[in-house]
Design an enzyme around this catalytic site. Structure first.
Site, PDB file in Angstrom:
ATOM      1  N   ARG A  15     -34.798  24.763 -25.511  1.00 58.98           N
ATOM      2  CA  ARG A  15     -36.042  24.039 -25.696  1.00 58.98           C
ATOM      3  C   ARG A  15     -36.398  23.349 -24.390  1.00 58.98           C
ATOM      4  O   ARG A  15     -35.517  23.075 -23.563  1.00 58.98           O
ATOM      5  CB  ARG A  15     -35.922  23.008 -26.820  1.00 58.98           C
ATOM      6  N   ASP A 233     -24.097  20.670 -21.625  1.00 59.49           N
ATOM      7  CA  ASP A 233     -24.907  20.083 -22.693  1.00 59.49           C
ATOM      8  C   ASP A 233     -24.142  19.059 -23.513  1.00 59.49           C
ATOM      9  O   ASP A 233     -24.721  18.074 -23.984  1.00 59.49           O
ATOM     10  CB  ASP A 233     -25.539  21.160 -23.584  1.00 59.49           C
ATOM     11  N   THR A 234     -22.828  19.241 -23.659  1.00 62.29           N
ATOM     12  CA  THR A 234     -22.063  18.251 -24.415  1.00 62.29           C
ATOM     13  C   THR A 234     -21.968  16.934 -23.658  1.00 62.29           C
ATOM     14  O   THR A 234     -21.949  15.853 -24.263  1.00 62.29           O
ATOM     15  CB  THR A 234     -20.659  18.777 -24.749  1.00 62.29           C
TER      16      THR A 234
END
Length: 479
Positions: A15, A233-234
């Site tokens: 996204r 991303d974590t």
């Protein structure tokens, strides 16, 4: 207050988010959703990174158009371990997907030089057969390349022409010294990897530079600045977890379920290694002490399999049917390697059950319930282990990411943990990305705790309390 764009790429979808951030303001608007489907060729499973980059550019154009003022910056985060190899600035083929069956071929090569025990003492990472060092050891293109860039850094390079490696994601390669946060040049040499592949390391919050002039004109934003965030991303997701104390565990739940606690220093004990816990880099030098659980991949791949055979059903319907199941369902080992590659998940669940003398799920609703019960049990086991191994007393579990929307999974996790679950925010990764960008731009100030207080007051989580045993479904069949 500033507006920034976050390109947030997961292993199943992505996204582009327009973020508005200031001292008392934290708002997101998803301006584009991106498909991220792997491509299978004769030599294996690949990411379509070129297509994903083009789609991300379209999303950035949408963010530029939607912003009421010029964007203060853009930053990219993505999944870990996968990389692109370049020679003289050009990509040597589309990067392999970590679920490609051949990615584990380098394990034997690496372990012939360094055992997992020796590696853990150096890099603090759990054993995963697709960790970057194993992939590189088996990659024939490594000897031809002059630079390795992880996915978000590669996309940032295409945007700016500047090649850097962000430290939180580099910590997942297995080639970073867990104590110093620098490349382990001795290990790189022992493995026979070209030293030049591994370039300058930078921390989250570093200004990489402006987008290339041609890209800026294309986006309608000349001079747009690219910065680094927790590009794994974590790492960004953990920034966006509204933890209020050191007694909280987090579960970043999407394709994978990342379960752990945040620490000031790594845990490198034999017990941590044997439990397959990892010490990955976090924003502001924190350590993400966690373990990987298979995650909602099991459910999504199951649903894809049903769709391929014409048995499609909305997820909400499947979850309602699963919630209504009252008969015992099997709790299986979600970490069994058979569940890693794409394929027939219901068939694999049946096979696991048959091998363990356990009655398999009887229908579709029971299969979904079995998956969720099994995930919840794995999450609960990992929460307990995270507390025991780190010496932390855990009294609450924060669930962020897509799994926070799955009410049944959140309730089952609370039940099996025996602890309250606070679900949300769903977009924790994008929030973490935006917060670090906002701090870099000077719109917000303070440490991680200050950033999380802003999440707490702007994104109230939903609470799931553990139910009395009598209110839970009857005991499951043995694992």
């Amino acid at each position: 207050m500033v507006h920034v764009a976050a390109v947030d790429l997961g292993a199943s979808s992505g996204r582009v988010v327009l973020g508005e951030v200031g001292p008392d303001r934290l708002r997101l608007e998803v301006v584009a959703r991106l498909a991220n489907d792997p491509v299978r060729t004769d030599d294996g499973l690949h990411w379509d990174l070129s297509g994903l980059y083009d789609a991300a550019l379209g999303g950035l154009q949408a963010a530029v158009s939607a912003s009421p003022e010029p964007l203060a910056g853009v930053a990219i985060d993505s999944w870990a371990v996968d990389y692109g190899l370049l020679r003289e600035g050009r990509l040597l083929g589309q990067p392999f997907h970590y679920r490609d069956e051949a990615r584990a071929a380098g394990v034997e090569t690496v372990h012939a030089v360094q055992s997992h025990e020796a590696l853990y003492a150096r890099n603090g990472l759990q054993f995963l057969p697709f960790n970057s060092l194993y992939q590189l050891a088996a990659d024939p293109l490594a000897a031809q390349a002059d630079r390795m860039l992880l996915v978000p850094d590669l996309l940032g390079y295409w945007l700016t022409g500047v090649a850097v490696t962000e430290r939180t994601n580099a910590s997942t390669t297995g080639l970073l010294d867990v104590r110093t946060g620098k490349w382990d040049r001795e290990l790189i040499d022992l493995l026979g990897l070209p030293a030049g592949l591994f370039g300058d390391l930078v921390d989250p919050g570093t200004v990489v530079g402006p987008v290339l002039a041609s890209r800026g004109r294309h986006l309608g934003a000349p001079g747009l600045t690219v910065t680094t965030v927790g590009s794994h991303d974590t790492a960004s997701a953990v920034v966006g977890v509204p933890m209020a104390s050191d007694h909280a565990a987090y579960l970043s739940c999407g394709t994978w379920g990342l379960v752990g606690v945040e620490l000031p220093a790594p845990v490198l004990t034999d017990a941590a290694r044997e439990a397959n816990f990892t010490n990955e880099g976090g924003v502001d030098g924190r350590v993400r002490f966690l373990t990987n659980v298979m995650g909602l991949w099991l459910l999504s791949e199951t649903i894809r399999g049903w769709e391929r055979t014409g048995q499609s059903a909305p997820l909400a319907t499947l979850l309602a049917e699963a919630a209504a199941v009252t008969a015992p369902v099997p709790v299986f080992d979600v970490q069994d390697p058979r569940f890693l590659p794409p394929g027939d998940m219901p068939g694999r669940i049946r096979s696991w059950c048959m091998e363990h003398d356990v009655p398999p799920p009887v229908d579709r609703a029971a299969t979904v319930r079995s998956i969720l019960e099994s995930l919840a049990e794995a999450f609960a086991t990992s929460v307990r282990a995270a507390g025991d191994l780190s010496g932390r007393t855990v009294d609450v579990v924060h669930v962020v990411g897509g799994g926070a929307l799955n009410e049944l999974l959140c309730q089952l996790t609370a039940d099996r943990c025996g602890l309250p679950v606070l679900a949300g925010p769903v977009e924790a990764t994008a929030l973490g990305n935006v917060l670090v960008q906002g701090r870099t731009a000077g719109a917000v100030r303070g440490d991680l705790e200050a950033l999380r207080r802003l999440v707490q007051v702007t994104h109230e989580p939903r609470r799931f309390s553990p139910r009395p045993r009598s209110a839970q479904q009857s005991a499951r069949v043995a694992r």
